[in-house]
Write a protein that holds these residues in place. Structure first.
Motif, PDB file in Angstrom:
ATOM      1  N   PRO A  71       0.898  -1.107   0.118  1.00  0.00           N
ATOM      2  CA  PRO A  71      -0.110  -0.093  -0.041  1.00  0.00           C
ATOM      3  C   PRO A  71       0.734   1.103  -0.076  1.00  0.00           C
ATOM      4  N   CYS A 281      -2.711   2.319  10.639  1.00  0.00           N
ATOM      5  CA  CYS A 281      -2.019   1.318   9.908  1.00  0.00           C
ATOM      6  C   CYS A 281      -1.153   0.587  11.216  1.00  0.00           C
ATOM      7  N   TYR A 289      -4.965  -5.441   4.638  1.00  0.00           N
ATOM      8  CA  TYR A 289      -5.499  -6.001   3.582  1.00  0.00           C
ATOM      9  C   TYR A 289      -4.301  -6.449   2.689  1.00  0.00           C
ATOM     10  N   ARG A 291      -4.054  -6.544  -1.639  1.00  0.00           N
ATOM     11  CA  ARG A 291      -4.478  -6.137  -2.873  1.00  0.00           C
ATOM     12  C   ARG A 291      -3.839  -7.100  -3.766  1.00  0.00           C
ATOM     13  N   THR A 312      -6.465 -11.707   7.457  1.00  0.00           N
ATOM     14  CA  THR A 312      -6.678 -10.486   6.748  1.00  0.00           C
ATOM     15  C   THR A 312      -7.109 -10.575   5.266  1.00  0.00           C
ATOM     16  N   THR A 317      -7.772  -6.474  -7.779  1.00  0.00           N
ATOM     17  CA  THR A 317      -8.337  -5.412  -8.836  1.00  0.00           C
ATOM     18  C   THR A 317      -7.496  -5.440  -9.905  1.00  0.00           C
ATOM     19  N   VAL A 325     -12.827  -1.211  -3.825  1.00  0.00           N
ATOM     20  CA  VAL A 325     -12.523  -1.476  -2.308  1.00  0.00           C
ATOM     21  C   VAL A 325     -13.733  -2.363  -1.691  1.00  0.00           C
ATOM     22  N   ILE A 333     -10.307   0.064   7.188  1.00  0.00           N
ATOM     23  CA  ILE A 333      -9.662  -0.541   5.960  1.00  0.00           C
ATOM     24  C   ILE A 333      -9.973   0.155   4.775  1.00  0.00           C
ATOM     25  N   GLN A 334     -11.230   0.560   4.779  1.00  0.00           N
ATOM     26  CA  GLN A 334     -11.877   1.091   3.517  1.00  0.00           C
ATOM     27  C   GLN A 334     -11.065   2.658   3.424  1.00  0.00           C
ATOM     28  N   ALA A 337      -7.562   1.791   2.105  1.00  0.00           N
ATOM     29  CA  ALA A 337      -7.290   1.386   0.930  1.00  0.00           C
ATOM     30  C   ALA A 337      -7.885   2.431  -0.088  1.00  0.00           C
ATOM     31  N   SER A 338      -8.629   3.431   0.216  1.00  0.00           N
ATOM     32  CA  SER A 338      -9.084   4.309  -0.728  1.00  0.00           C
ATOM     33  C   SER A 338      -7.743   5.270  -1.098  1.00  0.00           C
ATOM     34  N   ASP A 340      -4.724   4.276  -1.718  1.00  0.00           N
ATOM     35  CA  ASP A 340      -4.269   3.516  -2.823  1.00  0.00           C
ATOM     36  C   ASP A 340      -4.959   3.850  -4.226  1.00  0.00           C
TER      37      ASP A 340
END
Length: 353
Positions: A71, A281, A289, A291, A312, A317, A325, A333-334, A337-338, A340
């Motif tokens: 991330p 974090c 997470y 990805r 986890t 994607t 997400v 987490i959302q 992740a947003s 990224d």
């Protein structure tokens, strides 16, 4: 089932990366190889030469079974946090047996000793490091000097950028009390210094965004991840003469703060990545997470194996669903992740404009 892992940015993907992957497969004899790879920006605080999906695809075509994105909060960090975040992700998979780490020395035992010494951080070392920093040395120059006073040859080995990262990976494994076995492979051409040499100038779009952020962005710049009161003061004094992203960062460089450090901070400001985000974090051990960016065709068995070993969340994607997400994910987490998603959008727009 044996799983080996590597941590690599694959920037300017070419023969050197293909050879490294081949070495890992030959030496490890692993059933699967997983790569932790930075996204659209790399640790030097610059855009990657190719987007993360293209680089991940090339890695898979060269022998990697699954590429997981490191991330952006880990990428745009100092080497120690970058390494800790990457290693923490591997450890959280709960199924990785070995991690293969590039280094630029044949004295691998000495590098292990230096990393062990850094993990212990005895009082004498801390005092020497502090004094060298007060004297105006950069952190990693001071670290090499302080280590060299306790371990013969340790200082010289830690003056090399690729060995600095190798030592940080080794130290992170110890900090996590990880069961993953580290293996060092000589691969000097994967050095972060060589990546710096292929840096291309940021776009006018990126420069315009930074200018806007400097004048109309966060009221308290200290809240941005990587910021300090001293850096904020320097920015406020220099922003009236702002001309471009790269030259502004170069102007703020000091003996104790590298230009890469400045660039990372400026990108964090554009992305509005705050210290409070990094606090989240840390609560999750930097492993919120996974990805997936690309996987070997027919590699569902590996994804299933991972999901059976870790709590986890793992999701994938693609270039067509890059803003995905998971809605069922924890709000924290959302939120992370947003970042990224925001970084990928920034990368796309900066390359088009």
């Amino acid at each position: 089932m044996k799983i080996a892992a590597i941590i690599e940015e694959f920037n300017g993907f070419g023969t050197k990366h293909q050879n490294f992957i081949r070495q890992v497969r030959e030496i490890s004899q692993a059933d699967y190889v997983i790569a932790i790879m930075s996204g659209d920006f790399i640790q030097q605080g610059i855009p990657a030469l190719e987007n993360k999906y293209d680089r991940a695809k090339k890695a898979v075509l060269s022998g990697v079974d699954l590429v997981i994105e490191l991330p952006v909060f880990g990428v745009l960090s100092s080497p120690d946090t970058y390494a800790y975040a990457a290693v923490s992700m591997l450890d959280s998979l709960r199924c990785v047996d070995e991690v293969y780490i590039p280094c630029d020395t044949s004295y691998t035992d000495l590098l292990f000793d230096a990393a062990r010494f850094l993990f212990m951080e005895n009082r004498d070392y801390q005092l020497r490091l502090r004094n060298f920093r007060i004297a105006g040395m950069s952190f990693y120059d001071a670290q090499a000097r302080a280590v060299g006073m306790s371990i013969q040859g340790g200082g010289e080995i830690l003056q090399n950028p690729v060995n600095i990262f190798a030592a940080e990976y080794l130290r992170a494994l110890k900090r996590l009390y990880s069961r993953i076995v580290p293996r060092l492979i000589q691969a000097p051409d994967l050095s972060p210094k060589s990546r710096e040499n292929i840096w291309h100038k940021p776009s006018a779009y990126l420069s315009s965004l930074l200018k806007y952020a400097l004048f109309y962005g966060p009221k308290n710049m200290d809240e941005i991840y990587g910021g300090t009161s001293m850096l904020t003061q320097s920015i406020l004094q220099a922003r009236e003469s702002y001309d471009s992203f790269d030259t502004f960062c170069a102007r703020l460089k000091t003996p104790t703060r590298s230009q890469a450090n400045i660039r990372r901070y400026m990108l964090n400001m554009i992305l509005n990545m705050r210290k409070s985000d990094i606090a989240i974090c840390r609560l999750y051990g930097f492993s919120l997470y996974f990805r997936g960016l690309c996987a070997r065709p027919g590699g569902d068995d590996l994804a299933d194996h991972i999901r059976s070993h870790t709590w986890t969340p793992l999701f994938f994607t693609t270039p067509q669903s890059w803003d995905h997400v998971p809605k069922e994910a924890d709000p924290a987490i959302q939120r992370i992740a947003s970042l990224d998603v925001r970084a990928h959008k920034l990368y796309i727009l900066s390359r088009k404009n």
